[in-house]
Design a protein around this motif. Structure first.
Motif, PDB file in Angstrom:
ATOM      1  N   VAL A   1       1.040 -30.382  95.217  1.00 17.36           N
ATOM      2  CA  VAL A   1       2.197 -30.297  94.322  1.00 17.36           C
ATOM      3  C   VAL A   1       3.265 -31.231  94.885  1.00 17.36           C
ATOM      4  CG1 VAL A   1       3.950 -28.798  93.317  1.00 17.36           C
ATOM      5  CG2 VAL A   1       1.638 -27.913  93.741  1.00 17.36           C
ATOM      6  N   LEU A   2       3.764 -32.133  94.040  1.00 18.37           N
ATOM      7  CA  LEU A   2       4.721 -33.156  94.461  1.00 18.37           C
ATOM      8  C   LEU A   2       6.068 -32.950  93.798  1.00 18.37           C
ATOM      9  CD1 LEU A   2       2.307 -36.188  93.948  1.00 18.37           C
ATOM     10  CD2 LEU A   2       2.551 -34.805  96.014  1.00 18.37           C
ATOM     11  N   SER A   3       7.084 -33.588  94.347  1.00 18.97           N
ATOM     12  CA  SER A   3       8.391 -33.598  93.690  1.00 18.97           C
ATOM     13  C   SER A   3       8.398 -34.702  92.645  1.00 18.97           C
ATOM     14  CB  SER A   3       9.504 -33.825  94.714  1.00 18.97           C
ATOM     15  OG  SER A   3       9.340 -35.079  95.348  1.00 18.97           O
ATOM     16  N   CYS A   4       9.183 -34.533  91.617  1.00 22.41           N
ATOM     17  CA  CYS A   4       9.191 -35.502  90.519  1.00 22.41           C
ATOM     18  C   CYS A   4       9.824 -36.827  90.915  1.00 22.41           C
ATOM     19  CB  CYS A   4       9.938 -34.919  89.313  1.00 22.41           C
ATOM     20  SG  CYS A   4       8.963 -33.760  88.324  1.00 22.41           S
ATOM     21  N   GLY A   5      10.985 -36.773  91.558  1.00 24.32           N
ATOM     22  CA  GLY A   5      11.730 -37.991  91.807  1.00 24.32           C
ATOM     23  C   GLY A   5      11.090 -38.922  92.813  1.00 24.32           C
ATOM     24  N   ASP A   6      10.762 -38.408  94.006  1.00 24.80           N
ATOM     25  CA  ASP A   6      10.272 -39.270  95.083  1.00 24.80           C
ATOM     26  C   ASP A   6       8.821 -39.018  95.454  1.00 24.80           C
ATOM     27  OD1 ASP A   6      10.682 -36.783  96.227  1.00 24.80           O
ATOM     28  OD2 ASP A   6      12.594 -37.380  97.113  1.00 24.80           O
ATOM     29  N   GLN A   7       8.135 -38.139  94.712  1.00 21.24           N
ATOM     30  CA  GLN A   7       6.709 -37.874  94.940  1.00 21.24           C
ATOM     31  C   GLN A   7       6.427 -37.369  96.357  1.00 21.24           C
ATOM     32  OE1 GLN A   7       4.030 -38.517  92.283  1.00 21.24           O
ATOM     33  NE2 GLN A   7       6.012 -37.976  91.430  1.00 21.24           N
TER      34      GLN A   7
ATOM     35  N   ARG B   1       8.060 -21.762  90.347  1.00 17.89           N
ATOM     36  CA  ARG B   1       9.271 -21.972  89.551  1.00 17.89           C
ATOM     37  C   ARG B   1       9.593 -23.458  89.402  1.00 17.89           C
ATOM     38  NH1 ARG B   1      11.927 -18.589  92.073  1.00 17.89           N
ATOM     39  NH2 ARG B   1      12.888 -19.946  93.661  1.00 17.89           N
ATOM     40  N   GLU B   2       9.342 -24.219  90.444  1.00 25.33           N
ATOM     41  CA  GLU B   2       9.684 -25.638  90.416  1.00 25.33           C
ATOM     42  C   GLU B   2       8.564 -26.519  89.871  1.00 25.33           C
ATOM     43  OE1 GLU B   2      10.858 -26.666  94.340  1.00 25.33           O
ATOM     44  OE2 GLU B   2      12.682 -25.457  94.293  1.00 25.33           O
ATOM     45  N   LEU B   3       7.398 -25.941  89.624  1.00 25.21           N
ATOM     46  CA  LEU B   3       6.273 -26.724  89.093  1.00 25.21           C
ATOM     47  C   LEU B   3       6.437 -26.894  87.582  1.00 25.21           C
ATOM     48  CD1 LEU B   3       3.661 -28.205  89.525  1.00 25.21           C
ATOM     49  CD2 LEU B   3       2.440 -26.025  89.508  1.00 25.21           C
ATOM     50  N   LYS B   4       7.146 -27.937  87.209  1.00 25.33           N
ATOM     51  CA  LYS B   4       7.431 -28.230  85.807  1.00 25.33           C
ATOM     52  C   LYS B   4       7.091 -29.692  85.524  1.00 25.33           C
ATOM     53  CE  LYS B   4      11.311 -24.970  85.735  1.00 25.33           C
ATOM     54  NZ  LYS B   4      12.786 -24.827  85.510  1.00 25.33           N
TER      55      LYS B   4
END
Length: 204
Positions: free
Chosen positions: A109-115, A78-81
């Motif tokens: 899989v990383l977060s967008c803001g802080d990787q 769900r969060e992989l965008k």
């Protein structure tokens, strides 16, 4: 007059000689750089050294691989965008971890803001399809290939820790044995006054 004809003959001979040398030089120059020029034979040689690399998916293919994987949690899917346009926050690497006919694929899989690493997966080619043979979904986590071993780094945070200052970090090495990854070594580092520690993991 004879001297004039002799001078002309010498000039013509030198011109023909220079032309012949230039032609030969051009032939060698056209052939040589073809092996070194980016995008030319050097790329083909690289692919030849790792035949399966040409069949490995690009980041977008890796995203599709994760999204259709039943082993991946619904939250990760769900969060992989895309973070920007079609730029997905994934880090993909290829290499030999399991001794298969094709390169294995490691997807972080990383977060967008802080990787920050959200989840890590390893896919192994079997029968023409890639299958999930490893997953870690407790962030922050990051997996990579190091000399044939799967190395997973996990950071541990206390309640009041800032994102840049975890309380401790685990670096875990896995070896592919009998169709599965077996933990071979676990190293723990504590970022505090007590320093770091080292603990060995069992072979099974």
């Amino acid at each position: 007059m004879q001297a004039a004809f002799t001078a002309v003959a010498v000039v013509v001979a030198l011109a023909l000689f220079a032309s012949a040398c230039a032609t030969g030089g051009t032939g060698a120059r056209d052939e040589g750089p073809a092996h070194d020029a980016p995008g030319g034979s050097a790329v083909s040689a690289s692919l030849a050294a790792s035949p399966s690399a040409s069949a490995a998916p690009d980041p977008r293919e890796a995203v599709r691989l994760v999204k259709k994987d039943p082993a991946v949690s619904a939250q990760v899917k769900r969060e992989l965008k895309p973070c920007v346009s079609d730029d997905y926050p994934v880090d993909v690497s290829y290499g030999d971890l399991t001794g298969g006919a094709a390169d294995d694929i490691v997807v972080n899989v990383l977060s967008c803001g802080d990787q920050v690493g959200v989840a890590s997966y390893v896919y192994r080619e079997q029968g023409g399809d890639y299958h999930n043979v490893f997953k870690a979904e407790e962030p922050p986590v990051y997996a990579e290939i190091d000399r044939g071993l799967l190395v997973v780094t996990e950071q541990v945070y206390a309640k009041d820790d800032a994102l840049s200052n975890p309380s401790s970090e685990y670096v875990i090495q896995y070896l592919w044995t009998s169709d599965r990854f077996v933990q071979k070594h676990r190293n723990r580092t504590d970022y505090g006054p007590l320093g770091g520690g080292d603990e060995s993991a069992p072979d099974s």
